[in-house]
Design a protein around this motif. Structure first.
Motif, short mmCIF file in Angstrom:
data_model
loop_
_atom_site.label_atom_id
_atom_site.label_comp_id
_atom_site.label_asym_id
_atom_site.label_seq_id
_atom_site.Cartn_x
_atom_site.Cartn_y
_atom_site.Cartn_z
N VAL A 194 0.87 -1.18 0.00
CA VAL A 194 0.00 0.00 0.00
C VAL A 194 0.90 1.22 0.00
CG1 VAL A 194 -1.86 1.20 1.18
CG2 VAL A 194 -1.71 -1.29 1.31
N ASN A 195 0.92 1.95 -1.10
CA ASN A 195 1.76 3.14 -1.24
C ASN A 195 1.04 4.35 -0.66
OD1 ASN A 195 3.89 1.79 -2.74
ND2 ASN A 195 2.41 1.66 -4.41
N LEU A 196 1.69 5.03 0.28
CA LEU A 196 1.09 6.12 1.03
C LEU A 196 1.77 7.43 0.69
CD1 LEU A 196 1.22 4.19 4.40
CD2 LEU A 196 -0.77 4.38 2.91
N ASP A 197 0.97 8.47 0.50
CA ASP A 197 1.50 9.79 0.17
C ASP A 197 2.29 10.32 1.36
OD1 ASP A 197 2.07 12.30 -0.71
OD2 ASP A 197 0.01 12.82 -1.28
N TYR A 198 3.57 10.60 1.13
CA TYR A 198 4.45 11.06 2.21
C TYR A 198 4.00 12.39 2.78
CZ TYR A 198 8.78 12.54 4.53
OH TYR A 198 9.68 12.97 5.46
N GLU A 199 3.28 13.19 1.98
CA GLU A 199 2.85 14.50 2.44
C GLU A 199 1.94 14.40 3.67
OE1 GLU A 199 3.64 17.63 1.69
OE2 GLU A 199 5.24 16.78 0.45
N ASN A 200 1.18 13.32 3.80
CA ASN A 200 0.31 13.15 4.97
C ASN A 200 1.14 13.00 6.24
OD1 ASN A 200 -2.67 12.75 3.96
ND2 ASN A 200 -1.40 11.63 2.52
N PHE A 201 2.24 12.26 6.14
CA PHE A 201 3.14 12.14 7.29
C PHE A 201 3.87 13.46 7.54
CE2 PHE A 201 2.59 7.87 5.62
CZ PHE A 201 2.39 7.12 6.76
N LYS A 202 4.30 14.09 6.47
CA LYS A 202 5.07 15.33 6.60
C LYS A 202 4.23 16.44 7.24
CE LYS A 202 7.89 18.55 3.92
NZ LYS A 202 7.21 19.76 4.38
N SER A 203 2.97 16.57 6.80
CA SER A 203 2.12 17.61 7.36
C SER A 203 1.89 17.38 8.85
CB SER A 203 0.79 17.68 6.60
OG SER A 203 0.09 16.46 6.72
N LEU A 204 1.70 16.11 9.24
CA LEU A 204 1.52 15.81 10.66
C LEU A 204 2.76 16.18 11.46
CD1 LEU A 204 -0.10 12.59 12.07
CD2 LEU A 204 2.00 13.43 13.04
N LEU A 205 3.95 15.85 10.93
CA LEU A 205 5.18 16.12 11.65
C LEU A 205 5.56 17.59 11.58
CD1 LEU A 205 7.16 12.93 10.64
CD2 LEU A 205 6.15 13.44 12.85
N ASP A 206 5.22 18.28 10.48
CA ASP A 206 5.45 19.73 10.43
C ASP A 206 4.68 20.42 11.55
OD1 ASP A 206 7.13 19.60 8.28
OD2 ASP A 206 5.58 20.05 6.78
N PHE A 207 3.45 19.98 11.75
CA PHE A 207 2.64 20.56 12.83
C PHE A 207 3.17 20.16 14.19
CE2 PHE A 207 -0.94 20.37 15.80
CZ PHE A 207 -1.42 21.67 15.69
N GLY A 208 3.55 18.90 14.37
CA GLY A 208 4.02 18.43 15.66
C GLY A 208 5.39 18.98 16.06
N SER A 209 6.19 19.41 15.07
CA SER A 209 7.56 19.87 15.37
C SER A 209 7.69 21.39 15.34
CB SER A 209 8.53 19.26 14.34
OG SER A 209 8.23 19.74 13.03
N ARG A 210 6.58 22.10 15.25
CA ARG A 210 6.66 23.55 15.04
C ARG A 210 7.32 24.27 16.22
NH1 ARG A 210 1.83 22.15 16.87
NH2 ARG A 210 0.69 23.47 18.36
N ASP A 211 7.24 23.74 17.43
CA ASP A 211 7.81 24.41 18.61
C ASP A 211 9.17 23.85 19.00
OD1 ASP A 211 5.56 26.03 18.88
OD2 ASP A 211 4.49 24.51 20.04
#
Length: 584
Positions: A194-211
């Motif tokens: 199952v190939n998953l769009d990396y952007e979904n992981f990236k957006s989650l981690l961009d939000f989680g790492s903002r601070d």
């Protein structure tokens, strides 16, 4: 409540005394031993929340993939593909990929699927006959998974075409899972990717790492799945973070040069989230709190003494009323209410409590009505689904008899049809249970109609206990099985057949048995008879009618009823129904 007021007054006095004597020392102590720890715990919590979100996403993706690999379509593809000719291979491949695409909408992260056969052949949902995806399997992301020996795992990020344009690629993370035969779990029959769009992981981690000042997401093999470089050159880079994790493999907050290293691990996927917080950043975040502590130490005592005394009395009285009312509700009495007239939030809280109890009562009553209506509607729907095309067969038979025979037979046949239709119109008003005597009378009308249509092909032999005639049975219980015996047991064998209907009344049980000497049912079909939902002409039984009849029995009698089917090919089929003995 008096005791609560006394405790509050004592605490106010202690706070007043201590705040004057220890304000300066407490401020320093608070920063060094509490505030820094609290900020680190908050960062650990945010990091843990980010990891939980990753785990939730990965768990959902894994469950989604497991659901697909045990589906009948995917299992059938892997089990039968190599045994089919080219045309059938193409057809089952298309149906399987269509099935996967139809399920793609269940997970927004899914970009595409790939089916991997044991011999290494790969079929990609975006380009079935292209060798593009087979070439991608030679890359490290897939080869590392093969070397790990795991049954399922997430891969490292890799590039994959995102459209038919050969120049447009996007980053993907693939979930690879071994497909096993559900009948032989030890046997591996292929792989599903199952190939998953990396952007979904990236957006989650961009939000989680903002601070955070530096942030990396590590695969269990040590590969970097995501990284955020720090803005300040004085903090640790991604490479330094990786080295620090190797030197200090612990979890949580670890003191390092100029700051703290935070590590969060996933037990399920063995992932790591690593970040760095500098002493400078902690000071900036705590500076405002330190200032407030100083101001608060001076003003809190005065404000507390002036304001808290009347406020305590104003708050505790309504709270006590709410406390007693909640105890009444917790005991099961939803009629409780509370009256608070303070003109502030406590009054709104009391009004909200009253609304809550009223809504709970209304919801409980509505739930009872809903469940009652739902069960009645489900029963009526199940009854209405029992072989509706029988009317068309009967009308065709009437037309056939009109052309071939005289009026006497037509009158008898039409009369039987009218009685059956009249009984169908009583379903909503006459209840779901009728005496066996009435059921057999309607069944005789049905058999009479079919005997005209299939003249000389079958006979029905009845053996019914007199005691059983007054027992209550579900309406139209026996007819579907007689119909199945005629259409799918007797007719296909092109010879005269016999259907035996026997009913016996025991002490607490009514046993109904329908036997025929027809063609029988194949063992493979009999083993899955309860799982099928499609109606096929050569299946041996009409599965819609059979499934609905079973649901009716479960609905009416729960586990007190039993329904069994026994069959031998070329010898016949026997259906046994056991019901609780209920006499009108």
């Amino acid at each position: 409540m008096r005791r609560l007021r006394s405790v509050i007054l004592q605490r106010i006095a202690v706070v007043a005394a201590v705040s004057f004597l220890l304000s300066a020392g407490f401020t320093y102590y608070y920063y060094r031993t509490i505030l820094i720890g609290q900020m680190l715990r908050e960062d650990e919590t945010r990091l843990a929340q980010t990891m939980r979100q990753l785990e939730y996403m990965s768990d959902d993706i894994a469950k989604f993939s497991f659901y697909l690999i045990i589906s009948g379509q995917v299992q059938s593809f892997y089990k039968t593909f190599n045994r089919l000719d080219t045309y059938d291979q193409f057809a089952i491949l298309k149906h399987t990929l269509d099935y996967l695409d139809n399920n793609k909408g269940l997970r927004k992260e899914v970009h595409s699927f790939a089916l991997i056969l044991p011999d290494g052949r790969a079929f990609w949902s975006e380009s079935v006959n292209d060798l593009y995806f087979s070439e991608r399997l030679k890359e490290d992301w897939y080869q590392n998974y093969k070397r790990s020996g795991q049954d399922h795992a997430f891969s490292e990020p890799h590039d994959l075409l995102v459209s038919n344009n050969a120049s447009q690629t996007g980053a993907m993370i693939s979930f690879i899972v071994s497909v096993r035969d559900i009948e032989q779990p030890e046997k591996k029959i292929g792989e599903l990717i199952v190939n998953l769009d990396y952007e979904n992981f990236k957006s989650l981690l961009d939000f989680g790492s903002r601070d955070f000042e530096g942030f990396i997401w590590l695969h269990e093999g040590g590969a970097v799945l995501y990284e955020k470089e720090p803005d300040d050159s004085g903090t640790m880079s991604s490479d330094e973070l990786i080295r620090a994790v190797g030197e200090k493999p612990g979890e949580g907050a670890v003191k390092v040069r100029n700051g703290y290293l935070l590590v969060e691990r996933s037990n399920a996927n063995h992932w790591k989230l690593v970040t760095f917080i500098s002493q400078k950043k902690l000071m900036e975040r705590g500076q405002f709190v330190l200032y407030l502590l100083g101001v608060f130490s001076v003003t809190s005592t005065i404000m507390t003494l002036l304001l808290m005394m009347p406020a305590i009395l104003r708050i505790t009285r309504p709270i006590m009323r709410l406390y007693h009312a909640m105890n009444i509700v917790s005991s099961g009495n939803l009629q409780a209410s509370v009256e608070i007239r303070t003109g502030d939030e406590l009054e709104k809280l009391g009004q909200g409590f009253n609304r809550m109890t009223h809504q709970l009562r209304s919801h409980l009553e509505e739930s009872i009505r809903y469940e009652k209506n739902k069960r009645e509607m489900e029963l009526e729907l199940l009854l209405s689904q029992l072989n509706p095309h029988f009317v068309y067969n009967t009308l065709n038979a009437v037309m056939y008899m009109a052309e071939k025979q005289g009026n006497r037979d037509i009158v008898r046949m039409t009369g039987a049809l009218i009685r059956l239709l009249q009984d169908a119109g009583k379903i909503g008003e006459a209840g779901s249970l009728i005496p066996l005597r009435d059921e057999l009378r309607l069944l005789q009308d049905y058999i009479e109609i079919q005997s005209y249509r299939y003249a000389g092909m079958f006979e029905v032999v009845r053996d019914v206990d007199e005691e059983a005639l007054d027992c209550l049975v579900p309406r139209h219980l026996i007819q579907p099985f007689i119909e199945n015996a005629i259409f799918h047991g007797i007719c296909p064998k092109d010879a005269f057949g016999t259907i035996r209907l026997s009913v016996s009344a025991r002490e607490r049980t009514l046993v109904i048995r329908i036997e025929d000497d027809g063609v029988g049912i194949e063992p493979e079909q009999l083993a899955t008879i309860w799982d099928r939902v499609e109606t096929r002409k050569n299946s041996g039984l009409r599965h819609i009618g059979l499934a609905n009849t079973k649901k009716r029995l479960e609905h009416l009698f729960d586990r007190q009823a039993a329904l069994r089917i026994e069959s031998r090919v070329h010898e016949g089929t026997a259906v046994t129904i056991e019901l609780p003995k209920v006499v009108k």
